[in-house]
Structure formats: C-alpha cells, structure tokens
Design a protein around this motif. Structure first.
Motif, PDB file in Angstrom:
ATOM      1  N   ALA A  34       4.994  14.790   3.055  1.00 59.69           N
ATOM      2  CA  ALA A  34       3.588  15.161   2.938  1.00 59.69           C
ATOM      3  C   ALA A  34       2.867  14.253   1.950  1.00 59.69           C
ATOM      4  CB  ALA A  34       3.476  16.624   2.510  1.00 59.69           C
ATOM      5  N   THR A  35       3.530  13.906   0.843  1.00 52.90           N
ATOM      6  CA  THR A  35       2.943  13.020  -0.164  1.00 52.90           C
ATOM      7  C   THR A  35       2.692  11.633   0.415  1.00 52.90           C
ATOM      8  OG1 THR A  35       4.045  14.259  -1.919  1.00 52.90           O
ATOM      9  CG2 THR A  35       3.313  12.043  -2.466  1.00 52.90           C
ATOM     10  N   LEU A  36       3.556  11.204   1.334  1.00 55.49           N
ATOM     11  CA  LEU A  36       3.396   9.900   1.987  1.00 55.49           C
ATOM     12  C   LEU A  36       2.408   9.956   3.150  1.00 55.49           C
ATOM     13  CD1 LEU A  36       7.152   8.791   2.102  1.00 55.49           C
ATOM     14  CD2 LEU A  36       5.412   8.146   0.414  1.00 55.49           C
ATOM     15  N   ASP A  37       1.811  11.128   3.383  1.00 52.56           N
ATOM     16  CA  ASP A  37       0.823  11.318   4.453  1.00 52.56           C
ATOM     17  C   ASP A  37       1.440  11.178   5.834  1.00 52.56           C
ATOM     18  OD1 ASP A  37      -1.703  12.288   4.655  1.00 52.56           O
ATOM     19  OD2 ASP A  37      -2.727  10.356   4.566  1.00 52.56           O
ATOM     20  N   ARG A  38       2.668  11.660   5.955  1.00 53.16           N
ATOM     21  CA  ARG A  38       3.343  11.674   7.248  1.00 53.16           C
ATOM     22  C   ARG A  38       3.192  13.049   7.883  1.00 53.16           C
ATOM     23  NH1 ARG A  38       6.723   7.427   8.159  1.00 53.16           N
ATOM     24  NH2 ARG A  38       7.785   8.653   9.738  1.00 53.16           N
ATOM     25  N   GLU A  39       3.403  13.111   9.182  1.00 51.19           N
ATOM     26  CA  GLU A  39       3.309  14.374   9.911  1.00 51.19           C
ATOM     27  C   GLU A  39       4.646  14.727  10.550  1.00 51.19           C
ATOM     28  OE1 GLU A  39       0.025  14.077  12.609  1.00 51.19           O
ATOM     29  OE2 GLU A  39      -1.470  13.934  10.995  1.00 51.19           O
ATOM     30  N   ASP A  40       5.726  14.385   9.877  1.00 50.59           N
ATOM     31  CA  ASP A  40       7.060  14.684  10.388  1.00 50.59           C
ATOM     32  C   ASP A  40       7.283  16.198  10.443  1.00 50.59           C
ATOM     33  OD1 ASP A  40       7.000  11.996   9.823  1.00 50.59           O
ATOM     34  OD2 ASP A  40       8.995  11.918   8.958  1.00 50.59           O
ATOM     35  N   PRO A  41       8.021  16.685  11.436  1.00 54.75           N
ATOM     36  CA  PRO A  41       8.349  18.117  11.460  1.00 54.75           C
ATOM     37  C   PRO A  41       9.281  18.460  10.309  1.00 54.75           C
ATOM     38  CG  PRO A  41       9.571  16.938  13.162  1.00 54.75           C
ATOM     39  CD  PRO A  41       8.588  15.958  12.591  1.00 54.75           C
ATOM     40  N   PRO A  42       9.307  19.723   9.879  1.00 50.68           N
ATOM     41  CA  PRO A  42      10.204  20.106   8.781  1.00 50.68           C
ATOM     42  C   PRO A  42      11.654  19.772   9.113  1.00 50.68           C
ATOM     43  CG  PRO A  42       8.627  21.857   9.250  1.00 50.68           C
ATOM     44  CD  PRO A  42       8.478  20.839  10.344  1.00 50.68           C
ATOM     45  N   LEU A  43      12.361  19.279   8.118  1.00 49.39           N
ATOM     46  CA  LEU A  43      13.767  18.937   8.308  1.00 49.39           C
ATOM     47  C   LEU A  43      14.607  20.204   8.452  1.00 49.39           C
ATOM     48  CD1 LEU A  43      14.012  16.082   5.676  1.00 49.39           C
ATOM     49  CD2 LEU A  43      14.470  15.825   8.114  1.00 49.39           C
ATOM     50  N   PRO A 219       8.782   3.068  -8.071  1.00 47.56           N
ATOM     51  CA  PRO A 219       9.513   3.598  -6.914  1.00 47.56           C
ATOM     52  C   PRO A 219       8.605   4.207  -5.854  1.00 47.56           C
ATOM     53  CG  PRO A 219       9.951   4.900  -8.892  1.00 47.56           C
ATOM     54  CD  PRO A 219       9.244   3.657  -9.336  1.00 47.56           C
ATOM     55  N   LEU A 220       7.418   4.681  -6.226  1.00 47.39           N
ATOM     56  CA  LEU A 220       6.476   5.161  -5.215  1.00 47.39           C
ATOM     57  C   LEU A 220       5.985   3.998  -4.359  1.00 47.39           C
ATOM     58  CD1 LEU A 220       4.636   7.185  -3.808  1.00 47.39           C
ATOM     59  CD2 LEU A 220       3.037   6.979  -5.739  1.00 47.39           C
ATOM     60  N   ILE A 221       5.649   2.868  -4.992  1.00 49.96           N
ATOM     61  CA  ILE A 221       5.225   1.698  -4.208  1.00 49.96           C
ATOM     62  C   ILE A 221       6.361   1.246  -3.296  1.00 49.96           C
ATOM     63  CG2 ILE A 221       4.415  -0.689  -4.328  1.00 49.96           C
ATOM     64  CD1 ILE A 221       3.206  -0.003  -7.075  1.00 49.96           C
ATOM     65  N   ALA A 222       7.595   1.220  -3.825  1.00 53.91           N
ATOM     66  CA  ALA A 222       8.743   0.830  -3.005  1.00 53.91           C
ATOM     67  C   ALA A 222       8.913   1.791  -1.825  1.00 53.91           C
ATOM     68  CB  ALA A 222      10.010   0.809  -3.854  1.00 53.91           C
ATOM     69  N   THR A 223       8.732   3.080  -2.068  1.00 53.00           N
ATOM     70  CA  THR A 223       8.856   4.068  -0.996  1.00 53.00           C
ATOM     71  C   THR A 223       7.768   3.879   0.045  1.00 53.00           C
ATOM     72  OG1 THR A 223       9.886   5.648  -2.531  1.00 53.00           O
ATOM     73  CG2 THR A 223       8.932   6.545  -0.520  1.00 53.00           C
ATOM     74  N   LEU A 224       6.556   3.560  -0.401  1.00 48.52           N
ATOM     75  CA  LEU A 224       5.465   3.307   0.543  1.00 48.52           C
ATOM     76  C   LEU A 224       5.742   2.056   1.381  1.00 48.52           C
ATOM     77  CD1 LEU A 224       2.482   4.157  -1.820  1.00 48.52           C
ATOM     78  CD2 LEU A 224       2.965   5.312   0.352  1.00 48.52           C
ATOM     79  N   LEU A 225       6.350   1.037   0.774  1.00 47.55           N
ATOM     80  CA  LEU A 225       6.692  -0.163   1.547  1.00 47.55           C
ATOM     81  C   LEU A 225       7.743   0.153   2.611  1.00 47.55           C
ATOM     82  CD1 LEU A 225       6.773  -2.896  -1.243  1.00 47.55           C
ATOM     83  CD2 LEU A 225       5.194  -2.794   0.697  1.00 47.55           C
ATOM     84  N   LEU A 226       8.760   0.908   2.244  1.00 48.81           N
ATOM     85  CA  LEU A 226       9.775   1.248   3.242  1.00 48.81           C
ATOM     86  C   LEU A 226       9.198   2.191   4.289  1.00 48.81           C
ATOM     87  CD1 LEU A 226      12.626   0.360   3.777  1.00 48.81           C
ATOM     88  CD2 LEU A 226      13.451   2.395   2.579  1.00 48.81           C
TER      89      LEU A 226
END
Length: 288
Positions: A34-43, A219-226
C-alpha cells in the motif's frame, strides 16, 4: 582524526554475530504494498514475500530510553560505537535471493560484522561498517534463503553540507516519478520501526543536522527502484540486487525512477534522480 587508529579501535567487533527470529506475516507486507501505491491482493499463507520486504522484519526493539538524540539506538551493542562520528546512514547493499520468504514461515537472521574501514571523504572522515546478513528458515541446517551485505557509513556532524549531485544517465525507457511527502516517509519509518529523526522531524533535520528538508530513506528509494522493475516485468524472478546511495533526496520535490530492459545476462540497470536530474542512487538487479 587518525583514520588508521580509528579502524583499529573497532577491529574487535569484526566477526561479532547477532541472531534474530521473526515470522513472515502478511500484514506488514500488505501495508508495504500500500505504501508503494500498489493494488496487489492481500497475501495469503504460503505466498511469496516480495524482494526487499525482509527490511520490514527483524526490527530493532530497543526501549525508548535506550535511544540516542537522533532517534537511533544509542551507540554500542552489536554495532561498533564510533562515538567520534555521530551521523549514521545506510550507504548501500548487495543481495542474493536464493528462495522466497513465504507468509507463515518462521525465519532466523544471523548478522555478522564483516568489515570495518576508515577513510577521508571530501567532507571529512568516514567509517564504513559492513554487516553480512543470512536469512534461513528457522530449522536446523536449512539453506540460506537470502544473503545481504549491508554497508553503514558514519560521518562527522559537520559533514552535512549537500554537494551538487553528480550527473545522471539520460532518462531510461522505464520511468516513474513521484513526490515523496512526509506521509510516505512516516509510513515507511513505521513499517521498519525506524526512529531516525531525519525522516520525520523537520525542525531536527533542518536546525540540528542542517539539511534543507526531510531525507527520503535510502532503502525506500531502493525498494521503489525494484518496484519499478516489478511493474515492468511482473513475472520476473529477481536473483540479485545491489544499490549504492549517491546523494540525498528530500521531501517535497520530484523523485524520478529509471530503468532499462534486461541485457542478455538478465542484468537490469536502475537509477534514481532528483528534481534537477542529478544522480541520487545507482542500482542493478539480475533476473532469472
């Protein structure tokens, strides 16, 4: 500062280990998406955690009274204290993903101080500490699921002058831009239980440390890049990832994420730039 003496002072820390246990839980991973602004279904139980979501696990647990003035844990303990250099930052990491961490899995992380080195930087003395992490399922003799070398840099309190960022490569074929705001930084700090005040306390970071704004977590920038790679190649399996922070990104101004398709060996170049086009982070992923 005598840099040779500074390195030797912490030689006894090399080889020290620390073990932490955790459970791969769906809730923090869903909130990271959610923080990455994704709409993935709950794991669901048994599903794979996304690469780099392990940074939401094995979190620090020092009591509030054991924190230093910057919000980090007070010096000493597992990491070398490096009292002469009060500013601590995450400089980069090198990761190998052997197998996914899965929701419901009990996992163990063993951390080892691999190296301590000192040198003179352009803004003063620096001490680098490299920590090697190995994450395994918490069963006797289980193979490593993930290996990481994590570089931490300690700097002088007077070394906070922001130099112009080096020139970045031209924008890549893959692009995404966003403006990091205090809410994004707060949510990531909460997910990683990161008390470092430079990410949420504007009076502290501007008046005490002398920066022009809140600093976006490396690490947030790295996570956004990946995550940019995940958006472009959702079925790809990431086997390796490395990143190095080059210059800081501050809240309130655009952050540009860039990447390019993999080469013949599966290597994917990724980089982040600031609002003026200067290089903030250089990274590379490898996909299988």
């Amino acid at each position: 500062m005598d840099m040779t003496a500074e390195t030797g002072r912490y030689a006894d820390w090399i080889g020290r280990t620390e073990d932490r246990l955790d459970l791969v839980a769906a809730g923090p991973l869903d909130r990271l998406n959610a923080t990455l602004d994704r709409e993935d279904p709950p794991l669901r139980p048994g599903e794979a955690a996304t690469p780099l979501s392990h940074w939401c696990m094995f979190l620090p647990g020092e009591p509030h009274s054991a924190l230093g003035p910057d919000g980090h844990a007070a010096r000493g303990g597992f990491l070398p204290p490096v009292h002469a250099l009060p500013r601590r930052m995450w400089a980069g990491s090198r990761l190998v993903f052997h197998a996914p961490l899965r929701v419901g899995m009990a996992v163990r992380r063993r951390s080892t101080i691999a190296a301590v080195s000192a040198r003179e930087g352009s803004l003063g003395p620096l001490v680098f500490v490299t920590v090697r992490h190995e994450i395994r399922e918490d069963t006797a003799g289980g193979p490593a699921l993930l290996e990481e070398e994590h570089d931490i840099v300690y700097r002088d309190a007077r070394a906070n002058a922001v130099k112009p960022a080096p020139e970045a490569p031209p924008p890549g074929p893959w692009q995404r831009s966003l403006v990091p705001d205090p809410v994004l930084l707060f949510r990531y700090s909460a997910l990683t239980f990161n008390g470092h005040r430079i990410h949420y306390d504007r009076p502290y970071v501007t008046e005490e440390e002398g920066y022009p704004g809140l600093i976006v977590h490396g690490p947030l920038i790295a996570t956004l890049l990946l995550d940019l790679l995940r958006r472009q190649r959702p079925e790809a399996r990431v086997t390796h990832f490395t990143f190095r922070a080059v210059s800081p990104i501050f809240d309130g101004a655009p952050l540009h994420l860039n990447g390019a398709p993999p080469d013949a060996e599966g290597r994917v170049p990724l980089w982040a730039t600031n609002a003026g086009g200067g290089l903030a982070m250089r990274a590379e992923a490898r996909i299988g």
